[in-house]
Scaffold this motif. Structure first.
Motif, PDB file in Angstrom:
ATOM      1  N   GLU A 615       0.820  -1.211   0.000  1.00 46.01           N
ATOM      2  CA  GLU A 615       0.000   0.000   0.000  1.00 46.01           C
ATOM      3  C   GLU A 615       0.856   1.264   0.000  1.00 46.01           C
ATOM      4  O   GLU A 615       0.426   2.311  -0.481  1.00 46.01           O
ATOM      5  CB  GLU A 615      -0.917   0.013   1.227  1.00 46.01           C
ATOM      6  CG  GLU A 615      -2.045  -0.993   1.185  1.00 46.01           C
ATOM      7  CD  GLU A 615      -3.170  -0.559   0.254  1.00 46.01           C
ATOM      8  OE1 GLU A 615      -3.194   0.622  -0.117  1.00 46.01           O
ATOM      9  OE2 GLU A 615      -4.013  -1.412  -0.093  1.00 46.01           O
ATOM     10  N   SER A 616       2.082   1.197   0.547  1.00 46.10           N
ATOM     11  CA  SER A 616       2.933   2.390   0.650  1.00 46.10           C
ATOM     12  C   SER A 616       3.684   2.688  -0.641  1.00 46.10           C
ATOM     13  O   SER A 616       4.287   3.762  -0.762  1.00 46.10           O
ATOM     14  CB  SER A 616       3.937   2.219   1.795  1.00 46.10           C
ATOM     15  OG  SER A 616       4.893   1.222   1.480  1.00 46.10           O
ATOM     16  N   LEU A 617       3.700   1.759  -1.605  1.00 50.76           N
ATOM     17  CA  LEU A 617       4.445   1.983  -2.850  1.00 50.76           C
ATOM     18  C   LEU A 617       3.704   2.997  -3.714  1.00 50.76           C
ATOM     19  O   LEU A 617       2.494   2.852  -3.960  1.00 50.76           O
ATOM     20  CB  LEU A 617       4.610   0.664  -3.615  1.00 50.76           C
ATOM     21  CG  LEU A 617       5.410  -0.438  -2.904  1.00 50.76           C
ATOM     22  CD1 LEU A 617       5.441  -1.694  -3.765  1.00 50.76           C
ATOM     23  CD2 LEU A 617       6.812   0.037  -2.591  1.00 50.76           C
ATOM     24  N   PRO A 618       4.385   4.023  -4.199  1.00 50.03           N
ATOM     25  CA  PRO A 618       3.722   5.017  -5.062  1.00 50.03           C
ATOM     26  C   PRO A 618       3.331   4.378  -6.402  1.00 50.03           C
ATOM     27  O   PRO A 618       4.173   3.784  -7.093  1.00 50.03           O
ATOM     28  CB  PRO A 618       4.790   6.103  -5.237  1.00 50.03           C
ATOM     29  CG  PRO A 618       6.081   5.428  -4.938  1.00 50.03           C
ATOM     30  CD  PRO A 618       5.800   4.345  -3.956  1.00 50.03           C
ATOM     31  N   ASP A 665       6.202   9.697   8.791  1.00 52.23           N
ATOM     32  CA  ASP A 665       6.790  10.683   9.707  1.00 52.23           C
ATOM     33  C   ASP A 665       6.663  10.173  11.151  1.00 52.23           C
ATOM     34  O   ASP A 665       6.070   9.130  11.416  1.00 52.23           O
ATOM     35  CB  ASP A 665       6.109  12.047   9.563  1.00 52.23           C
ATOM     36  CG  ASP A 665       4.599  11.983   9.765  1.00 52.23           C
ATOM     37  OD1 ASP A 665       4.111  10.985  10.353  1.00 52.23           O
ATOM     38  OD2 ASP A 665       3.904  12.927   9.334  1.00 52.23           O
ATOM     39  N   GLU A 666       7.244  10.934  12.073  1.00 47.08           N
ATOM     40  CA  GLU A 666       7.271  10.491  13.473  1.00 47.08           C
ATOM     41  C   GLU A 666       5.872  10.392  14.057  1.00 47.08           C
ATOM     42  O   GLU A 666       5.578   9.491  14.844  1.00 47.08           O
ATOM     43  CB  GLU A 666       8.130  11.459  14.298  1.00 47.08           C
ATOM     44  CG  GLU A 666       8.319  11.053  15.754  1.00 47.08           C
ATOM     45  CD  GLU A 666       9.025   9.717  15.908  1.00 47.08           C
ATOM     46  OE1 GLU A 666       8.724   9.008  16.878  1.00 47.08           O
ATOM     47  OE2 GLU A 666       9.845   9.376  15.023  1.00 47.08           O
ATOM     48  N   ARG A 667       4.991  11.311  13.681  1.00 57.41           N
ATOM     49  CA  ARG A 667       3.629  11.282  14.226  1.00 57.41           C
ATOM     50  C   ARG A 667       2.903  10.014  13.796  1.00 57.41           C
ATOM     51  O   ARG A 667       2.217   9.373  14.604  1.00 57.41           O
ATOM     52  CB  ARG A 667       2.867  12.521  13.757  1.00 57.41           C
ATOM     53  CG  ARG A 667       1.431  12.591  14.274  1.00 57.41           C
ATOM     54  CD  ARG A 667       0.764  13.893  13.845  1.00 57.41           C
ATOM     55  NE  ARG A 667      -0.615  13.949  14.297  1.00 57.41           N
ATOM     56  CZ  ARG A 667      -1.643  13.429  13.642  1.00 57.41           C
ATOM     57  NH1 ARG A 667      -1.444  12.795  12.488  1.00 57.41           N
ATOM     58  NH2 ARG A 667      -2.877  13.526  14.132  1.00 57.41           N
ATOM     59  N   PRO A 708       9.842  10.056   5.898  1.00 58.97           N
ATOM     60  CA  PRO A 708       9.104  10.433   4.683  1.00 58.97           C
ATOM     61  C   PRO A 708      10.004  10.424   3.448  1.00 58.97           C
ATOM     62  O   PRO A 708      11.086  11.013   3.436  1.00 58.97           O
ATOM     63  CB  PRO A 708       8.605  11.849   5.001  1.00 58.97           C
ATOM     64  CG  PRO A 708       8.547  11.909   6.504  1.00 58.97           C
ATOM     65  CD  PRO A 708       9.675  11.063   6.966  1.00 58.97           C
ATOM     66  N   GLY A 709       9.556   9.691   2.423  1.00 61.70           N
ATOM     67  CA  GLY A 709      10.295   9.607   1.169  1.00 61.70           C
ATOM     68  C   GLY A 709      11.439   8.628   1.170  1.00 61.70           C
ATOM     69  O   GLY A 709      12.117   8.478   0.149  1.00 61.70           O
ATOM     70  N   CYS A 710      11.685   7.948   2.279  1.00 56.18           N
ATOM     71  CA  CYS A 710      12.837   7.039   2.383  1.00 56.18           C
ATOM     72  C   CYS A 710      12.431   5.588   2.601  1.00 56.18           C
ATOM     73  O   CYS A 710      13.275   4.734   2.887  1.00 56.18           O
ATOM     74  CB  CYS A 710      13.761   7.473   3.519  1.00 56.18           C
ATOM     75  SG  CYS A 710      14.454   9.120   3.308  1.00 56.18           S
TER      76      CYS A 710
END
Length: 891
Positions: A615-618, A665-667, A708-710
């Motif tokens: 699901e996280s893959l763009p 992100d951290e949140r 984010p982005g990594c």
């Protein structure tokens, strides 16, 4: 008689004039009561004159009463005067003062009312022997009582004056002696007048003597001593000195002493006594001998005081030695000041030593561009590695050492403080050491302004607080983890409760659907919708199992598990799940050690991680890598555990899923394990929560690396130690129909569950006794103990709880098998019934076939015992019971 009358008038007038003169000096000690004595004597004299010159008996009697006003007031006012003059009045109580005034007033009342009682005069005779009336008296008892009282009061006053004379200064002794002598003379004349019979009928001369005595007393005590101005001044100075003064004669006896010496040295009646006796309580002074001469000033501590003692020789006008004088000065305050000054100086030296060798570095910056340093404490080299000369010689600029990210803020804050004329402010920023490391410092700065309000220089105290900030950050992280743990535990309790209650509802739904399907034929149009509803109910039961897994209370079928084999077995399904555009890489270590786990739960972990990664893959494009291995984990690595368990360092089995997706992100990372939290457009948010519960149950750890982005890498660790097997993992599935008229006692506090279970059991051919609580179950067992063959007990009962109910049932019928049902997992129920034996467990929701199977297993022992007790096997053969069609109860 005419001369005596004239003398009385003159005497009374003189007394009035003297009273007025004395009242002009009313600030003098005892002036007011002495003036009252004179006024009373004037009343006495004038009343006596009126008595002698009276022309009628009535006037003569009135004059007698006026005369007695003065006669009664003189002794009382005289005693009042002596008490005030000698300062004895301070020891006079209010009761004593009232008694002093009470008797004269009472006597006057007795005198005025004598006609009623004749206590004062038994008889009063008025005889006219010529031209004047002569009043004669026959005295009563109160008259003589008053005479005794009056002379007693006068004598008391004389005794007070005599005692005061003994401790008075020599300058005052002569006036007191004159006063005492005059009063002795006056008292003697009065006593002779009253006592001697030969004076009977002679006029009373006391009113004539009182003003004369008053004039002498005035001259002795109140007259300004014009010719003794210097002695008076010296005497006043001597008494008012704060320094104590003791005067000795050549024989070493005290001849004078001022009040300060009494106070400072604690003396009592020193005058006339040898110095050794007077100062025996102060050995340092008593040992000096009778001369009391000190070669040099003596400092001593006495009675919590520090005294400075000096001595000097007294000489007369011819220069001859006449005595000694000891001067005592209280220097306690000066001594305390000196000691405080010495302590302050020592403290300053300690502070300087602290600044030189302590952790705080002192800077003085000029209030100019770039803040040039004019002073820095030597410990700057120890704390930051710079030599002090680097700053003071301006080879090093202080602003250049401040971290560039902090410099703009620091400069802006200083401008703000100077604009508001702030004298103290505090800042935190990073300062570079000589080795290039930036350290956090706490800077307390004081601003010094000139008379025009412009800043002149800054004085700063710099303290390295890097370690404190690290400790504070660790503390905050621990608090965050603790709060997160509490939140997860609270959510776990909530999820567990929801799953349990939901399973009770599903039990009623699934059982009623099962019963409804039994009433229909296989081809009935309503049969398929009911089967679909049963499948949906089963799916809902799967959701409750996920909730229980999150809460760490899921049902585990423990066996030996190999991570590599689990992933290999799921490989085909995983490649389909990630989609055609994503690439799945498997890096699986061969020959991994096995560990104890539920294979279905491990499969659930792998599948949920792969689906989340996909699901996280763009646009669905990217790489997902699955790796299994063995890793030795240290304490620093395990501190990143998201479960907040204190996992011990050591060897762990590793399952790692990494993707090249959008990252978090951290949140998002803080909330990723929260139930019902999801970043997907459509989703339940229970996948990661279930993973958390499963890994927590296996005492493992979860490490998350993402940005984010990594992309994201999630590492799941399992300890190699085996976990506990379920005691009832293996279940005998041998089919055994129930005995005829077998009775089952159903104990459940949910009405819907009781109803559907009873109907299912009735359909299966059982007789059913249904109760709602433990107490009712015990009563039913007592009443039908010979008929009840099995107990179906709910694990969560209201009132008497299930473990207590089981113990009581065992006590009544130890041979009857007990099957426990619950919306919780079997593992959780076994923990609740620790130490007790149960013959079966069934988890809600259940179908009729599952209920039938678990009761078969539980009844085996009961039926075996029953058959053994029968006389013949033929009689014990059970009646044929139709077994439900498997198709009618889908799994």
């Amino acid at each position: 008689m005419t001369l005596f009358l004239l003398g009385l008038l003159i005497s009374g007038s003189a007394a009035i004039v003297l009273a007025l003169v004395i009242l002009q000096h009313r600030e003098a000690n005892g002036a007011l009561p002495f003036a009252l004595v004179m006024i009373a004597s004037a009343i006495w004299a004038w009343g006596y004159a009126l008595q002698i010159s009276a022309v009628s008996p009535e006037l003569a009697l009135l004059a007698v009463r006026i005369r007695y006003i003065g006669l009664l007031a003189v002794p009382a006012c005289w005693l009042w005067f002596t008490l005030i003059y000698t300062e004895t009045i301070a020891r006079l109580t209010k009761k004593q003062a009232a008694m002093l005034a009470f008797f004269p007033v009472l006597t006057f009342v007795v005198n005025v009312t004598n006609d009623w009682h004749q206590l004062f005069y038994r008889r009063i005779s008025v005889m006219p022997p010529g031209s004047s009336l002569v009043v004669t008296f026959e005295y009563g008892p109160w008259y003589w009582l008053n005479v005794g009282y009056s002379y007693l009061v006068v004598l008391i006053g004389l005794w007070v004056l005599i005692r005061f004379w003994g401790r008075a200064l020599r300058l005052h002794r002569m006036p007191i002696a004159v006063t005492v002598g005059g009063l002795f003379f006056l008292t003697a004349i009065g006593l002779i007048f009253y006592i001697s019979r030969q004076f009977a009928g002679v006029f009373d001369i006391t009113p004539l003597l009182l003003p004369v005595n008053g004039i002498l007393l005035y001259l002795a005590l109140f007259r300004p001593r014009l010719f003794d101005a210097h002695p008076v001044a010296y005497t006043h100075l001597f008494e008012q000195l704060n320094d104590g003064v003791l005067v000795f004669n050549m024989q070493g006896r005290v001849i004078d002493c001022n009040p300060a010496a009494y106070r400072l040295l604690g003396l009592t009646n020193p005058v006339g006594r040898p110095v050794q006796l007077v100062l025996q309580h102060i050995p340092q002074l008593a040992q000096t001998g009778s001369s009391v001469l000190l070669e040099e000033p003596l400092r001593l501590e006495y009675n919590e005081q520090v005294l400075d003692v000096r001595s000097t020789i007294l000489r007369d006008r011819r220069g001859q030695q006449s005595g000694y004088m000891l001067v005592v000065r209280d220097v306690s305050e000066q001594w305390r000041t000196q000691r405080a000054l010495a302590e302050s100086e020592a403290m300053l030296r300690e502070e300087r030593r602290l600044f030189i060798g302590g952790p705080t570095v002192v800077f003085r910056w000029e209030a100019r561009r770039d803040w040039p340093v004019s002073y820095v404490s030597p410990n700057v080299q120890e704390q930051f590695g710079y030599a002090p000369e680097d700053f003071t010689a301006h080879r090093l600029s202080y602003p250049s050492l401040i971290h560039p990210e902090d410099y703009v803020r620091i400069n802006r804050e200083i401008v703000h403080y100077l604009h508001h004329k702030t004298t103290w402010f505090r800042q935190e920023y990073r300062l570079m050491r000589a080795d290039g490391e930036y350290r956090w410092v706490d800077d307390y700065t004081s601003v010094v302004y000139n008379d025009q309000g412009k800043p002149v220089y800054f004085l700063g105290y710099i303290l390295d607080v890097t370690n404190q900030k690290r400790a504070e950050a660790e503390r905050l992280e621990m608090e965050r983890q603790f709060q997160h743990t509490q939140k997860l535990e609270s959510l776990g309790v909530l999820a567990s409760g929801v799953a349990h209650d939901f399973n009770n509802l599903l039990t009623a739904i699934l059982g009623n659907l099962d019963l409804a399907l039994l009433t229909l034929s296989r081809n009935d149009p309503a049969a398929q919708p009911i089967r679909n509803a049963m499948l949906a109910t089963r799916y809902a039961a799967g959701l409750t199992r996920q909730l229980l897994a999150y809460a760490g209370k899921g049902n585990y079928q423990v066996t030996d598990v190999n991570l590599t084999e689990i992933v290999q077995g799921m490989a085909a399904m995983l490649r389909v799940s990630v989609g055609k555009q994503a690439r799945l890489e498997l890096r699986l270590a061969p020959d991994l050690p096995v560990f104890q786990a539920d294979p279905s739960h491990i499969q659930q972990i792998v599948l949920n991680l792969i689906l989340n990664a996909a699901e996280s893959l763009p646009s669905g494009e990217g790489t997902i890598t699955v790796r299994t291995d063995v890793r030795d984990c240290d304490e620093a690595f395990l501190k990143r555990n998201r479960i907040n368990n204190q996992a011990p360092p050591g060897r762990y089995l590793l399952l790692e899923v990494a993707d090249t997706g959008c990252g978090m992100d951290e949140r998002t990372q803080r909330r990723m394990f929260d139930p019902f939290f999801t970043t997907k457009a459509v989703g339940r948010g229970l996948g990661m929560s279930a993973i958390l519960g499963i890994v927590r149950r296996h005492h493992g750890a979860i490490i998350v690396d993402s940005a984010p982005g990594c992309g994201t890498t999630i590492t799941v660790l399992f300890p190699p130690s085996p976990v506990e097997r379920d005691s009832n993992a293996d279940r005998d599935q041998e089919s055994l129909p129930p005995a005829p008229s077998t009775t089952v006692l159903v104990v459940d506090d949910e009405a819907d569950v009781r109803d559907v279970t009873a109907r299912l059991l009735t359909h299966l051919g059982f007789r059913v006794v249904v109760v709602a609580d433990g107490a009712s179950a015990l009563q039913a067992l007592q009443e039908q103990s010979s008929e009840i063959a099995c107990v179906l007990l709910d694990a969560n009962l209201a009132g008497m709880d299930a473990p207590t109910t089981l113990r009581e049932l065992r006590a009544l019928a130890p041979h009857i098998p007990v099957v426990v049902s619950s919306g919780y997992s079997q593992h959780e129920v076994l923990q609740r019934f620790a130490g007790q034996t149960i013959e079966g467990f069934i988890q809600k929701p259940y179908q009729m076939s599952e209920l039938y199977g678990v009761l078969q297993h539980a009844l085996r022992q009961f039926l075996t015992v029953t058959v053994a007790d029968q006389p013949s096997a033929a009689d014990a053969a059970p009646a044929t019971q139709e077994t439900p069609d498997a198709d009618s109860s889908p799994d």
